[in-house]
Each structure stands twice: as structure tokens, then as C-alpha cells.
Write a protein that holds these residues in place. Structure first.
Motif: not given
Length: 734
Positions: A284-288, A333-354
Motif C-alpha cells: 500500500p505504501r513506499i516512503k523515504s 485503513e488509518e493504521s496505514m494512512e496516518q503512519v508518521q516516519i520521522g528521523a528517529g521514530s515511526i508512529l503507528l496508529p493501532s486499535d490493538r487494545d480496543g
């Protein structure tokens, strides 16, 4: 006291009836008269408190200060360029260092997100404007990190322009073919259902171009019949109609084969990246990233319950799994659409806890922290200030109909930085010191304010006071929120619009509007709530015709956590239609509602659920309108349908319950509307459903719109459509 209170209420109702207001017309609703003033196309400048936007007349690209709201510079003026000239600006992409712009004009839309355009290179200091390419329109251009190169797609192939070599243009791929191979752009289904229009990026030092290739050679085709029509007129079809044929994978059918590739700009070598993927999987995505030796490739299995993020070296082609997200039922879909890739971190949305929360990982895939601990969904990610560790986001913290803006600090403290209840949205400055807060509620059009990152108001940019007054003059009715509990104990929320001269001693017909699709929301405390937006203008029009208009979000809709949203899994339409029927039955028990005169309508999934609700066997609806409805999920695309239903082979029972199979149980008068050129929900859906109704000996009406897509607009089309809908309800319910 009670007597005086009653007298006051009676006098108030009489006074309300005497208030003069302009009667709404369908032309008013569709003309744009009630369109709010917005501040759009805002592009924050990284590391500063400045933002760029296009002027109202589309002649300039202007630079403003978040702090003062004042114009600080004009980056581009169409009337003061050297070299080439253009008449209007339709989009722009600044270079990474801000010295140049890619200016978009002559845009021609393709599908929902994709378009072709003519792009021009503009050097701000010299005011020199020149064409990016003279060989035809371009798609999805992207700057190299140093701003010295631009890659784009034309006719399914990737091209490279080098600015330091007199804008020399070279062709990177040569295997692109319409309805065959696509390089750097998603195919129809990936664009539509993964919300993307580009699959192309440079690596961090600009020495490599990386992209996803889609081989749709074996995907089956669908053809839409095109006619001469009008607005626009297609003169090439004046005598014989033609066909628009494209690749469209339906549920359970063959998808495009996807692969990731890299091109070495210096050596001209192309290599396939070694990214593990199921034979029928998705990319679904390719990011630098900030590391030249690392790009991020997203993959999913066909069931879409596993999302993988791989770090891939574009030179060695080797990959390493960083994050594996395994979800119950499906990854949203937003788990993938709103992933934030920074210089040293990746933010991943997830509903794993409900509930949808955020999880911060290192660039090596180690989990660092969780953001959001309440029993509510984080609904938007605005940005991550890696200098401070602050993460800015939107959440449904007060209730599912409300949105607030928050900051999560590195120390774990989370603060709400918006004050008013209602719907808050934000655009943050590039230095994260300020944000433009866009707020509205049911009664108030959008208000734009500049706020500090601690929540302190700085200034007001726009209040839409004129629109608010206009809505009063035209008798916009208040949207009254309400809740009730179904017979199986489920609490549902809704809003209601009553006629301005509402008399509680009378019994009114009701029109129910709904969408009901997975994760959607129509019951939200904002100005856009309503069947056609614009402060509920169309709903107020219907109320002026003597109807009560009601909207209820049933099970499967969003904002209430994953259990409520995902309970419809494998059986789309079963619970959703049950909840609309329960709503109608509950309304029928209210003393001011005539339960024998209930109507329901919806568009797209809302059209599907209209048909399901009218065919559940309880015969509660006297009339209904379905616009562009899916009628059998076997006819719809693979990515969306299988996310919620798996394949027809795996879930024959779920697929078997649909409007077509329920046709014999349809009750009430029905109007079907569909665009003949709908590339999303094909007219096949309505054609086949109409045939099922004929064979079931059911009466119905149908309207088809020539050359119109899923949105059914152009020329007089939308006005005509809404008039048919309103007149149908007036004829059958009044």
C-alpha cells in the motif's frame, strides 16, 4: 408557575411560526449559496511559523505568518513571471529548500484522487517560469531531497528531470502500458481503497528513485458505456456510444501483482527490491526516510489483518522487518494512512487494545511508548516534534460525536489544547509552536483561529458570520441530538431536524438519512453533518416541506472503538439494516411521529443499507431512495470488500445476504438512481437489482444519469437528482 411556563412555551411557538424566513429551494442547496468560507491548501513551511496557500483568485501563492495571520510574502504571481506564463494556479509543491515551486495548472481529473496536469518549474528569486516537460501532462511529481531533480509519471512510466542539466528529461522505465504495467502510481483499487495517488519516492540523498510496480495484465476489465451527453459534451460519441475500459478487480478475483523497485540515477541500473510478500499480497505504501540506505515499504496480506513495515536498502535490495501489526479481523485503513516516519521514530496508529491509539517505535522497530490511554479513539495524527518528543493528535475524547486536539509529551503527560466542544481540527506550523484550529458545531459554520501549542488563542482568521446570518434568514432548522436503546440493548446516537413550525400535538412523516458504512460517521457535532453538508441545507429544505429528518449511526460506524465498529465483520448489512429498522420503530412510538409514513435514503453504502432495511421483512418503511447502491458485494472491488467480508469462496453465507437476494421481500415505494459512468459502484449493481425486482414482480422507479460518476454531478445534474429525491418522498409520504 407551571401555568405560566406552559403559556410562555405556547407563545414562543406562535412567535416562531410568525418569524419570516426565506423559503429554501433545491437550486439554493446546489448552487453553492451556503458554502462556507474556508482556509484551504495550507502548506506549513518546515521549521518556521509560516504557511503557504493559494489566493482566492488562484493567481498567487502567498506566504502567511501563523503568529500574526498577516501576509508576509508572495511566492508566486501569475502576472509577474519571466519566461512562460499561466492563467491560474491549481496546486503547488515547494522544493525541500523552498527556493523553487512546482506549479500545477490545466488539471484533468482521472479518479477520486488521481489527476494529470501541466507542471511548471518556478524559481522564486528570479521569477523564472518554465515547463517541467514539453512532452505531455505529468502525474504525481516528487522533488529529490536536494531540490535538484524531479521525478514524475507519464503514461505509466517514470521520468526524471535534472535541473542542473538544463532540465534534461530522461525515461527511467519503459515497460509501462495502459491496462498492463503501471510504474510509480497505484492502480484503481489501490488508489481508491488505500487512499493514495503516488507510489514513487527518492531515497534521502537523491541518488536512487524507488517505486512500486503494479502488473495488472491479468486483472479483469470493466467497461463503462459513454455517450455524447452534456456538461461536458463528448462529441466523439455523437452517433455511436463508446466504451471506457479499465482494470477493476472484484471480490475474490485476481489483483494486480505488486513489486518494489529501485533505480540508480548514476549507473542507470534498475533492481527489484527483495521485500517478502504473499503471492496475492498488497504494497500500500513506499516512503523515504532520512537515511539514504533505508526506505520503508508497507505490505499487507490479502485478508488485510497483518500490516508489515520493512526497512529496505535500495542499493543492496535487502529488507528487514521493522514492525508487524496483527489486528483482530482487519487492520483499519488509518493504521496505514496516518503512519508518521520521522528521523528517529515511526508512529503507528493501532486499535490493538480496543481503541485507536498511537505507538512509537525506533527506526529499528523497538517499541518505545504508547500514546493515548483512554477508552476513546485517536482519529487524526497532526505531527511529531522530534526535538521535544511532543505528538499532536485529534481524539474523540468527550464522546464519539466530538473531536478535540491533544498534545502528548515525552514524559507521558497528555493535554487537551482545544476548549470548545464540537468538532476541532488543526493544521500545525512547521515549528509546532502554533496551529490553525478549525472549529464548528451543529449550529455554527467553520471558525478559524490561530492557537499556540499550549491552547492559548492568538487571533481569529475567519468566523463565517455572513453564512451564519444567511442560514438564519433561510430558516435552517436546528439539529437536535438524541439517543435510544435498541431491543437488544445497544445504545445508538442520532440527530433530528424538525420543521420550524413544529407542533408536538401533530404527527409528522419522517425521512431517515444514513450512510452506515464501516468506520463512517454521520452523527457528528459539526457544520458538515447532514445528507449533503452545508450546514444540513438539504435536510432543512426537507423539514420546510413538513418532514422530520433523522440520522442515526448504527453498529459498524466509527468513533466508538473497534468492538462497535468491527461487529459487522463477514456480514455487511445485517446489523446495519437492523439498527435502521429499530430506529424507525422507536421513532414510530414517539407521539409526534406518524409511524405509517417513514422514509429512508442513502448514497453508496447508504443506498445499499436503504435496500437492506426496506427488505428485512418488517415493512416499516413506506418509501425509500437508493443512490448508487452496491447490491451484491461480489460486484464490488477486492480490497474494500474483502477487508470486511473476506472472499466469496470463504464467506458464501455473508455474500449471499444482499439486496438482490432480498428483492422478493422489498416493501414500500422505491426510487433507484445511478450514474451510468460510475467507476466505483458500477451501474451493473442497479441493473441486476432492477432485474431481480422485475422477476419478483415488485414495482419501482429508476433514474440513470448519462456519463456521470459515483458523485453524480455536472451541469444541472445534482439539482435534478435532489429534486427527484425530495419529490419522491413528498409524493409517497405527505
Amino acid at each position: 408557575m407551571k401555568r405560566f411556563a406552559f403559556l410562555y412555551a405556547a407563545l414562543f411557538c406562535v412567535a416562531l411560526r410568525m418569524v419570516a424566513y426565506e423559503k429554501l429551494t433545491i437550486a439554493d442547496v446546489t448552487s453553492g449559496k451556503f458554502a462556507a468560507r474556508t482556509i484551504s491548501n495550507i502548506r506549513p513551511i518546515a521549521g518556521t511559523d509560516q504557511y503557504a496557500c493559494i489566493s482566492d483568485d488562484q493567481k498567487r501563492i502567498e506566504l502567511y505568518s501563523f503568529k500574526t495571520g498577516k501576509l508576509s510574502n508572495v511566492l508566486f504571481d501569475a502576472s509577474h513571471t519571466l519566461g512562460e506564463s499561466i492563467s491560474r494556479v491549481e496546486g503547488y509543491i515547494p522544493s525541500p529548500d523552498g527556493s523553487r515551486l512546482l506549479v500545477q495548472t490545466q488539471t484533468k481529473r482521472i479518479y477520486r484522487r488521481s489527476f494529470k496536469a501541466e507542471y511548471y518549474l518556478y524559481t522564486i528569486r528570479s521569477r523564472k517560469l518554465e515547463r517541467l516537460s514539453t512532452n505531455g501532462p505529468q502525474q504525481a511529481p516528487v522533488w529529490s531531497p536536494d531540490g535538484r531533480q524531479v521525478a514524475f509519471v507519464r503514461a505509466n512510466n517514470i521520468y526524471l528531470v535534472k535541473l542542473l542539466y538544463d532540465n534534461a528529461e530522461s525515461q527511467v522505465t519503459k515497460d509501462g502500458k495502459i491496462n498492463g504495467i503501471i510504474n510509480g502510481l497505484p492502480d484503481w483499487v489501490n488508489e481508491e481503497e488505500f487512499s493514495t495517488k503516488s507510489s514513487l519516492t527518492f531515497n534521502a540523498d537523491g541518488t536512487m528513485i524507488c517505486w512500486i510496480k503494479y502488473d495488472e495484465s491479468n486483472v479483469k476489465e470493466y467497461s463503462l458505456q459513454m455517450f455524447e451527453g452534456s456538461h461536458p459534451t463528448r462529441s466523439e460519441y455523437s452517433t455511436y456510444p463508446g466504451l471506457y475500459t479499465y482494470k477493476y478487480p472484484k471480490a475474490g478475483e485476481v489483483n494486480a501483482k505488486v513489486s518494489a523497485w529501485a533505480y540508480d540515477i548514476q549507473s542507470h541500473k534498475t533492481n527489484r527490491l527483495q521485500v517478502p510478500l504473499d503471492e496475492d499480497g498488497y504494497m500500500p505504501r513506499i516512503k523515504s526516510t532520512k537515511d539514504p540506505a533505508k526506505i520503508i515499504v508497507f505490505t499487507m496480506n490479502r485478508h488485510q489483518d497483518v500490516l508489515n513495515l520493512y526497512a529496505v536498502n535500495p542499493r543492496t535490495t535487502l529488507s528487514q522487518l521493522l514492525i508487524k501489526e496483527k489486528a483482530d479481523k482487519y487492520v483499519k485503513e488509518e493504521s496505514m494512512e496516518q503512519v508518521q516516519i520521522g528521523a528517529g521514530s515511526i508512529l503507528l496508529p493501532s486499535d490493538r487494545d480496543g481503541y485507536m491509539h498511537l505507538y512509537e517505535y525506533t527506526m529499528n522497530g523497538t517499541l518505545k511508548r504508547k500514546i493515548g490511554n483512554g477508552d476513546f479513539d485517536i482519529t487524526e495524527v497532526y505531527g511529531f516534534d522530534e526535538k521535544t518528543g511532543d505528538v499532536y493528535y485529534q481524539a474523540a475524547s468527550i464522546n464519539s460525536h466530538d473531536r478535540q486536539v491533544f498534545v502528548a509529551h515525552k514524559n507521558g503527560k497528555e493535554e487537551r489544547i482545544t476548549g470548545k466542544e464540537g468538532w476541532n481540527d488543526a493544521v500545525f506550523s512547521g515549528d509546532f509552536q502554533y496551529f490553525i484550529n478549525m472549529w464548528s458545531d451543529y449550529a455554527t459554520p467553520y471558525q478559524y483561529e490561530v492557537v499556540t501549542n499550549t491552547g492559548k488563542k492568538v487571533l481569529t482568521l475567519e468566523q463565517n458570520a455572513a453564512l451564519r446570518q444567511l442560514a438564519k434568514e433561510y430558516g435552517f432548522a436546528a439539529r437536535e441530538p438524541f439517543s435510544f436503546v435498541t431491543t437488544d440493548g445497544t445504545k445508538l446516537d442520532g440527530w433530528m431536524v424538525k420543521p420550524l413550525d413544529f407542533d408536538a400535538s401533530k404527527r409528522y412523516p419522517v425521512i431517515m438519512y444514513q450512510y452506515s458504512g464501516p468506520g463512517s460517521q454521520q452523527v457528528k457535532n459539526c457544520w458538515s453533518a447532514g445528507s449533503m453538508g452545508q450546514g444540513g441545507a438539504f435536510d432543512s429544505y426537507l423539514a420546510q416541506q413538513g418532514f422530520i429528518v433523522v440520522c442515526v449511526d448504527g453498529r459498524g460506524t466509527g468513533g466508538r472503538g473497534s468492538a462497535f465498529e468491527k461487529c459487522t465483520y463477514l456480514h455487511l448489512g445485517a446489523l446495519e439494516s437492523k439498527d435502521q429498522v429499530e430506529t424507525a420503530l422507536w421513532l414510530g412510538r414517539q407521539p409526534y411521529v406518524d409511524g405509517s409514513r417513514m422514509g429512508i435514503w442513502g448514497w453508496s453504502f447508504g443506498g445499499f443499507n436503504t435496500l437492506m432495511s426496506m427488505s428485512d421483512g418488517q415493512a416499516v418503511f413506506k418509501a425509500g431512495v437508493a443512490v448508487a447502491p452496491p447490491t451484491n458485494w461480489r460486484f464490488y472491488d477486492s480490497v474494500y470488500t474483502e477487508r470486511y467480508m473476506r472472499t466469496p469462496k470463504e464467506n458464501s453465507e455473508g455474500y449471499g445476504d444482499n439486496p438482490i437476494s432480498r428483492a422478493a421481500h422489498l416493501s414500500g415505494a422505491l426510487l433507484l438512481c445511478h450514474g451510468v459512468a460510475d467507476d466505483n459502484v458500477h451501474p451493473q449493481n442497479t441493473f441486476e437489482y432492477a432485474e431481480a425486482l422485475v422477476q419478483a414482480d415488485k414495482d419501482f422507479k429508476e433514474i440513470y444519469y448519462t456519463n456521470r460518476n459515483h458523485s453524480i454531478y455536472g451541469g444541472n445534474t445534482r439539482k435534478h437528482l435532489l429534486r427527484q429525491i425530495s419529490n419522491f418522498f413528498i409524493s409517497n409520504l405527505k
